[in-house]
Design an enzyme around this catalytic site. Structure first.
Site, PDB file in Angstrom:
ATOM      1  N   ASN A 144      12.176  84.360   1.120  1.00  0.00           N
ATOM      2  CA  ASN A 144      12.572  84.834  -0.215  1.00  0.00           C
ATOM      3  C   ASN A 144      13.473  86.065  -0.159  1.00  0.00           C
ATOM      4  O   ASN A 144      14.452  86.163  -0.914  1.00  0.00           O
ATOM      5  CB  ASN A 144      11.314  85.144  -1.040  1.00  0.00           C
ATOM      6  CG  ASN A 144      11.676  85.593  -2.449  1.00  0.00           C
ATOM      7  OD1 ASN A 144      12.349  84.865  -3.182  1.00  0.00           O
ATOM      8  ND2 ASN A 144      11.276  86.797  -2.827  1.00  0.00           N
ATOM      9  N   TRP A 158      18.863  82.115  -8.611  1.00  0.00           N
ATOM     10  CA  TRP A 158      20.313  82.344  -8.559  1.00  0.00           C
ATOM     11  C   TRP A 158      20.788  83.171  -9.737  1.00  0.00           C
ATOM     12  O   TRP A 158      21.587  84.101  -9.581  1.00  0.00           O
ATOM     13  CB  TRP A 158      21.084  81.004  -8.487  1.00  0.00           C
ATOM     14  CG  TRP A 158      21.253  80.630  -7.045  1.00  0.00           C
ATOM     15  CD1 TRP A 158      20.462  79.797  -6.318  1.00  0.00           C
ATOM     16  CD2 TRP A 158      22.225  81.166  -6.136  1.00  0.00           C
ATOM     17  NE1 TRP A 158      20.883  79.771  -5.016  1.00  0.00           N
ATOM     18  CE2 TRP A 158      21.957  80.589  -4.872  1.00  0.00           C
ATOM     19  CE3 TRP A 158      23.274  82.053  -6.259  1.00  0.00           C
ATOM     20  CZ2 TRP A 158      22.725  80.902  -3.745  1.00  0.00           C
ATOM     21  CZ3 TRP A 158      24.043  82.367  -5.133  1.00  0.00           C
ATOM     22  CH2 TRP A 158      23.769  81.797  -3.900  1.00  0.00           C
ATOM     23  N   TRP A 196       5.573  83.671 -11.417  1.00  0.00           N
ATOM     24  CA  TRP A 196       7.052  83.555 -11.493  1.00  0.00           C
ATOM     25  C   TRP A 196       7.458  82.080 -11.554  1.00  0.00           C
ATOM     26  O   TRP A 196       8.374  81.697 -12.271  1.00  0.00           O
ATOM     27  CB  TRP A 196       7.714  84.201 -10.262  1.00  0.00           C
ATOM     28  CG  TRP A 196       8.023  85.656 -10.428  1.00  0.00           C
ATOM     29  CD1 TRP A 196       7.337  86.698  -9.890  1.00  0.00           C
ATOM     30  CD2 TRP A 196       9.105  86.234 -11.198  1.00  0.00           C
ATOM     31  NE1 TRP A 196       7.921  87.874 -10.278  1.00  0.00           N
ATOM     32  CE2 TRP A 196       9.000  87.627 -11.065  1.00  0.00           C
ATOM     33  CE3 TRP A 196      10.144  85.714 -11.965  1.00  0.00           C
ATOM     34  CZ2 TRP A 196       9.897  88.500 -11.680  1.00  0.00           C
ATOM     35  CZ3 TRP A 196      11.035  86.586 -12.577  1.00  0.00           C
ATOM     36  CH2 TRP A 196      10.911  87.954 -12.444  1.00  0.00           C
ATOM     37  N   GLU A 227       3.396  85.781  -7.828  1.00  0.00           N
ATOM     38  CA  GLU A 227       4.520  84.910  -7.433  1.00  0.00           C
ATOM     39  C   GLU A 227       4.351  83.511  -8.030  1.00  0.00           C
ATOM     40  O   GLU A 227       5.323  82.877  -8.451  1.00  0.00           O
ATOM     41  CB  GLU A 227       4.636  84.817  -5.907  1.00  0.00           C
ATOM     42  CG  GLU A 227       5.054  86.100  -5.238  1.00  0.00           C
ATOM     43  CD  GLU A 227       6.317  86.715  -5.815  1.00  0.00           C
ATOM     44  OE1 GLU A 227       7.324  86.009  -6.003  1.00  0.00           O
ATOM     45  OE2 GLU A 227       6.302  87.938  -6.099  1.00  0.00           O
ATOM     46  N   TRP A 251      34.998  83.945 -12.293  1.00  0.00           N
ATOM     47  CA  TRP A 251      34.420  83.770 -10.960  1.00  0.00           C
ATOM     48  C   TRP A 251      35.462  83.308  -9.939  1.00  0.00           C
ATOM     49  O   TRP A 251      36.361  82.518 -10.255  1.00  0.00           O
ATOM     50  CB  TRP A 251      33.287  82.739 -11.000  1.00  0.00           C
ATOM     51  CG  TRP A 251      32.100  83.139 -11.823  1.00  0.00           C
ATOM     52  CD1 TRP A 251      31.727  82.647 -13.028  1.00  0.00           C
ATOM     53  CD2 TRP A 251      31.112  84.120 -11.484  1.00  0.00           C
ATOM     54  NE1 TRP A 251      30.577  83.253 -13.471  1.00  0.00           N
ATOM     55  CE2 TRP A 251      30.172  84.167 -12.536  1.00  0.00           C
ATOM     56  CE3 TRP A 251      30.922  84.981 -10.385  1.00  0.00           C
ATOM     57  CZ2 TRP A 251      29.064  85.031 -12.533  1.00  0.00           C
ATOM     58  CZ3 TRP A 251      29.818  85.821 -10.384  1.00  0.00           C
ATOM     59  CH2 TRP A 251      28.912  85.847 -11.448  1.00  0.00           C
ATOM     60  N   TRP A 306      28.037  81.606  -9.013  1.00  0.00           N
ATOM     61  CA  TRP A 306      26.647  81.407  -8.554  1.00  0.00           C
ATOM     62  C   TRP A 306      26.262  79.937  -8.549  1.00  0.00           C
ATOM     63  O   TRP A 306      25.397  79.513  -7.777  1.00  0.00           O
ATOM     64  CB  TRP A 306      25.667  82.213  -9.433  1.00  0.00           C
ATOM     65  CG  TRP A 306      25.737  81.875 -10.897  1.00  0.00           C
ATOM     66  CD1 TRP A 306      26.541  82.470 -11.826  1.00  0.00           C
ATOM     67  CD2 TRP A 306      24.995  80.858 -11.589  1.00  0.00           C
ATOM     68  NE1 TRP A 306      26.350  81.884 -13.056  1.00  0.00           N
ATOM     69  CE2 TRP A 306      25.396  80.904 -12.947  1.00  0.00           C
ATOM     70  CE3 TRP A 306      24.037  79.936 -11.210  1.00  0.00           C
ATOM     71  CZ2 TRP A 306      24.878  80.037 -13.912  1.00  0.00           C
ATOM     72  CZ3 TRP A 306      23.520  79.078 -12.162  1.00  0.00           C
ATOM     73  CH2 TRP A 306      23.943  79.137 -13.505  1.00  0.00           C
TER      74      TRP A 306
HETATM   75  C1  LIG Z   1      18.354  82.392  -4.974  1.00  0.00           C
HETATM   76  C2  LIG Z   1      16.939  81.874  -4.922  1.00  0.00           C
HETATM   77  C3  LIG Z   1      16.703  80.508  -4.882  1.00  0.00           C
HETATM   78  C4  LIG Z   1      15.382  80.005  -4.849  1.00  0.00           C
HETATM   79  N1  LIG Z   1      15.186  78.643  -4.826  1.00  0.00           N
HETATM   80  C5  LIG Z   1      13.921  78.148  -4.828  1.00  0.00           C
HETATM   81  C6  LIG Z   1      13.687  76.746  -4.836  1.00  0.00           C
HETATM   82  O1  LIG Z   1      14.606  75.921  -4.892  1.00  0.00           O
HETATM   83  N2  LIG Z   1      12.389  76.312  -4.784  1.00  0.00           N
HETATM   84  C7  LIG Z   1      11.331  77.196  -4.764  1.00  0.00           C
HETATM   85  O2  LIG Z   1      10.180  76.759  -4.726  1.00  0.00           O
HETATM   86  N3  LIG Z   1      11.531  78.518  -4.797  1.00  0.00           N
HETATM   87  C8  LIG Z   1      12.784  79.029  -4.814  1.00  0.00           C
HETATM   88  N4  LIG Z   1      12.973  80.386  -4.800  1.00  0.00           N
HETATM   89  C9  LIG Z   1      11.798  81.283  -4.880  1.00  0.00           C
HETATM   90  C10 LIG Z   1      11.193  81.730  -3.523  1.00  0.00           C
HETATM   91  O3  LIG Z   1      12.189  82.200  -2.669  1.00  0.00           O
HETATM   92  C11 LIG Z   1      10.424  80.612  -2.840  1.00  0.00           C
HETATM   93  O4  LIG Z   1       9.507  80.028  -3.735  1.00  0.00           O
HETATM   94  C12 LIG Z   1       9.613  81.142  -1.637  1.00  0.00           C
HETATM   95  O5  LIG Z   1      10.463  81.747  -0.708  1.00  0.00           O
HETATM   96  C13 LIG Z   1       8.872  79.990  -0.997  1.00  0.00           C
HETATM   97  O6  LIG Z   1       8.159  80.395   0.118  1.00  0.00           O
HETATM   98  P1  LIG Z   1       6.579  80.391   0.139  1.00  0.00           P
HETATM   99  O7  LIG Z   1       6.074  79.080  -0.291  1.00  0.00           O
HETATM  100  O8  LIG Z   1       6.164  80.886   1.471  1.00  0.00           O
HETATM  101  O9  LIG Z   1       6.247  81.460  -0.995  1.00  0.00           O
HETATM  102  P2  LIG Z   1       4.986  82.393  -1.263  1.00  0.00           P
HETATM  103  O10 LIG Z   1       5.473  83.798  -1.164  1.00  0.00           O
HETATM  104  O11 LIG Z   1       3.813  82.028  -0.468  1.00  0.00           O
HETATM  105  O12 LIG Z   1       4.713  82.107  -2.828  1.00  0.00           O
HETATM  106  C14 LIG Z   1       3.850  81.051  -3.259  1.00  0.00           C
HETATM  107  C15 LIG Z   1       4.577  80.145  -4.220  1.00  0.00           C
HETATM  108  O13 LIG Z   1       4.952  80.856  -5.386  1.00  0.00           O
HETATM  109  C16 LIG Z   1       6.185  80.350  -5.891  1.00  0.00           C
HETATM  110  N5  LIG Z   1       7.183  81.426  -5.858  1.00  0.00           N
HETATM  111  C17 LIG Z   1       7.245  82.463  -5.003  1.00  0.00           C
HETATM  112  N6  LIG Z   1       8.276  83.269  -5.312  1.00  0.00           N
HETATM  113  C18 LIG Z   1       8.890  82.715  -6.373  1.00  0.00           C
HETATM  114  C19 LIG Z   1      10.025  83.065  -7.155  1.00  0.00           C
HETATM  115  N7  LIG Z   1      10.733  84.179  -6.926  1.00  0.00           N
HETATM  116  N8  LIG Z   1      10.388  82.244  -8.172  1.00  0.00           N
HETATM  117  C20 LIG Z   1       9.680  81.129  -8.444  1.00  0.00           C
HETATM  118  N9  LIG Z   1       8.600  80.744  -7.742  1.00  0.00           N
HETATM  119  C21 LIG Z   1       8.206  81.530  -6.723  1.00  0.00           C
HETATM  120  C22 LIG Z   1       6.610  79.215  -4.967  1.00  0.00           C
HETATM  121  O14 LIG Z   1       6.159  78.001  -5.517  1.00  0.00           O
HETATM  122  C23 LIG Z   1       5.862  79.548  -3.685  1.00  0.00           C
HETATM  123  O15 LIG Z   1       5.623  78.444  -2.867  1.00  0.00           O
HETATM  124  C24 LIG Z   1      14.292  80.910  -4.846  1.00  0.00           C
HETATM  125  C25 LIG Z   1      14.543  82.299  -4.872  1.00  0.00           C
HETATM  126  C26 LIG Z   1      15.841  82.770  -4.912  1.00  0.00           C
HETATM  127  C27 LIG Z   1      16.070  84.264  -4.943  1.00  0.00           C
END
Ligand SMILES: Cc1cc2nc3c(=O)[nH]c(=O)nc-3n(C[C@H](O)[C@H](O)[C@H](O)COP(=O)(O)OP(=O)(O)OC[C@H]3O[C@@H](n4cnc5c(N)ncnc54)[C@H](O)[C@@H]3O)c2cc1C
Length: 473
Positions: free
Chosen positions: A344, A385, A280, A277, A309, A362
């Site tokens: 997420n 998005w 990502w 993650e 859209w 979007w």
């Molecule tokens: C539509 C959409 C919008 C999002 N907007 C944001 C946003 O504005 N800011 C944001 O930080 N994340 C965003 N995410 C990614 C993800 O949802 C969040 O990073 C995650 O939910 C944060 O929770 P956590 O810190 O507990 O994540 P954990 O599951 O603990 O992951 C650890 C870290 O990995 C990174 N990470 C995890 N998943 C993703 C992912 N899919 N893409 C990129 N980085 C990721 C984040 O920095 C996160 O804090 C988005 C995802 C979607 C589908």
């Protein structure tokens, strides 16, 4: 001894901060943080994120003060006046060099070019370092030098480069003298209180490190199975900290690597998944840097900008308020509105509902998320998005549309998350939380705003017709 200015932005930490470390090794340091409320407004930054930043600046300023480093907190308006403000502070303290860690988004890069030009014109040297991601922009490329646009090969290359380089973090610089008085950010800025969301989101570097250790000690081992269940605290919730830079990607990766038998992959399945993650995050930041059109409101797949859209305001508002009549979608939106964070799984479900079932642009969803998220991060938000809307790099195919009822069955089978977020459904049975309309409705909870399968068919037809038209051109 020469004097240097370190300009902090989204790197609000003393540990693993290349700009601070380099400046302190070369001379006496003063720190700067520029408040840019009008820019934040233009970028649609959430109030909760602004207050998280203000509180993190206070923590940073206190940590720096204990190292004998004074912080200037200067109020500007937008990026256009950054050059004047930075030059003026640099001149006032007699700095011969200004240090900063680069940011990745386009407006930030343009600002930095202007500031660098102005400093150089005034005879002040600029030193720029990389800290936004673990591997710097441009480091992860295909053998032919082209950027990746698909995650799996990108990840493979990222891991092989990181194994070669090793994941290193920098220590806190040595104290520069006796402690000084810490500067304090204003209590409110443009009507946003510094304490908004303070109970839910403890800010600053030491909170970030406590959260990281707590997650790695208690929850990471179950991450692979728990991370998709929004009723559990199965994820780290470090995202606001990674966005503000109170912790670095390297700090997270290094600790996870150590916990994972010194492996980035092929260790414990859950820790491997968490590291993935974080990759990502690297991927979306690198994609953003390599494709400046993403910061100009364009789709990664630019041909999808031809899709007609929907921009129906009433439908958009029902989605924003969490009143679509589909409990799993509404629970996600209400979690966002109430806390500034959304799980997420729900980010994917709510984004697909908007961009697929409602076929709403979007970009309207992207900016609404940004206006609410405490962890708003331009690259991750745009990437998420565009993944959901099928307009992005390595996105979900256009014909794959999450069904919010099936998603709830899989990821909230007993309805616990829905009940916790939607007071009207607090007393509903598990089945009622899935499809309340099948029970003649539950209390005042709204009826479904659309027929799911008709909406899905309509969206698929529009996608197919647009693709056909584009092929004919
Ligand atoms: C539509 C959409 C919008 C999002 N907007 C944001 C946003 O504005 N800011 C944001 O930080 N994340 C965003 N995410 C990614 C993800 O949802 C969040 O990073 C995650 O939910 C944060 O929770 P956590 O810190 O507990 O994540 P954990 O599951 O603990 O992951 C650890 C870290 O990995 C990174 N990470 C995890 N998943 C993703 C992912 N899919 N893409 C990129 N980085 C990721 C984040 O920095 C996160 O804090 C988005 C995802 C979607 C589908």
């Amino acid at each position: 001894m020469s004097t240097h200015l370190v300009w902090f932005r989204s790197d609000l930490r003393t540990l693993d901060n290349p700009a601070l470390y380099a400046a302190a090794a070369e001379g006496k340091v003063t720190a700067l943080f520029l408040l840019t409320p009008e820019q934040w407004q233009q970028h649609g930054i959430a109030a909760k994120k602004i207050s998280f930043l203000l509180r993190s600046v206070d923590c940073l300023s206190e940590n720096l003060a204990n190292l004998g480093i004074a912080t200037r907190i200067v109020t500007g308006s937008c990026f256009n006046d950054a050059a004047e403000k930075v030059v003026s502070v640099a001149q006032e303290i007699g700095a011969s060099r200004v240090f900063w860690n680069n940011e990745i988004a386009l407006d930030e890069q343009r600002r930095d070019t202007q500031v660098q030009k102005a400093l150089t014109a005034n005879g002040i040297e600029v030193r720029r370092t990389e800290a936004a991601t673990s591997l710097p922009v441009g480091a992860v490329r295909k053998p032919d030098g082209m950027p990746y646009s698909v995650f799996t090969p990108y990840k493979k290359r990222w891991i092989s480069l990181s194994v070669d380089r090793g994941i290193q973090t920098l220590p806190v610089p040595d104290p520069q003298g006796p402690a000084v008085t810490a500067a304090v950010a204003p209590e409110t800025i443009n009507g946003v209180s510094k304490m908004a969301g303070a109970d839910d989101w403890p800010a600053g570097e030491s909170s970030a490190l406590t959260l990281l250790d707590k997650f790695l000690d208690a929850a990471v081992e179950n991450y692979a199975t728990h991370r998709d269940l929004p009723s559990l605290s199965g994820t780290s919730k470090l995202s606001p900290h990674l966005a503000a830079g109170t912790v670095s990607a390297n700090q997270c990766l290094r600790k996870a690597y150590r916990r994972n038998q010194e492996r980035l992959v092929g260790g414990n399945e859950s820790i491997d998944t968490w590291i993935s993650e974080l990759i990502w995050r690297e991927f979306y930041n690198h994609i953003m840097a390599e494709n400046p059109h993403l910061a100009m409101g364009r789709a990664f797949k630019t041909e999808t900008d031809a899709l007609p859209w929907n921009r129906d305001t009433e439908q958009l508002e029902l989605w924003q308020r969490g009143e679509t009549g589909f409990p799993f979608v509404d629970a996600g939106m209400r979690q966002l509105n109430r806390t500034g964070w959304m799980h997420n799984r729900l980010r994917m479900v709510t984004a697909q509902f908007l961009a697929k079932h409602l076929f709403i642009d979007w970009r309207l969803g992207e900016s609404y998320f940004m206006s609410q998220l405490v962890d708003g991060d331009f690259a991750a938000n745009n990437g998420g998005w565009q993944w959901s809307a099928s307009t992005g790099t390595d996105a979900v195919p256009y014909f794959r549309i999450f069904n919010p009822i099936r998603q709830a069955e899989r990821f909230d089978p007993d309805g616990a998350f829905v009940r916790s977020m939607i007071p009207e459904l607090a007393g509903a049975s598990a089945k009622q939380t899935l499809e309340p309309w099948k029970f003649g409705g539950v209390g005042s909870y709204p009826k479904p705003m659309i027929d799911l399968s008709a909406a899905r068919d309509k969206t698929l037809q529009v996608w197919k017709a647009t693709k056909k038209q584009l092929e004919l051109r």
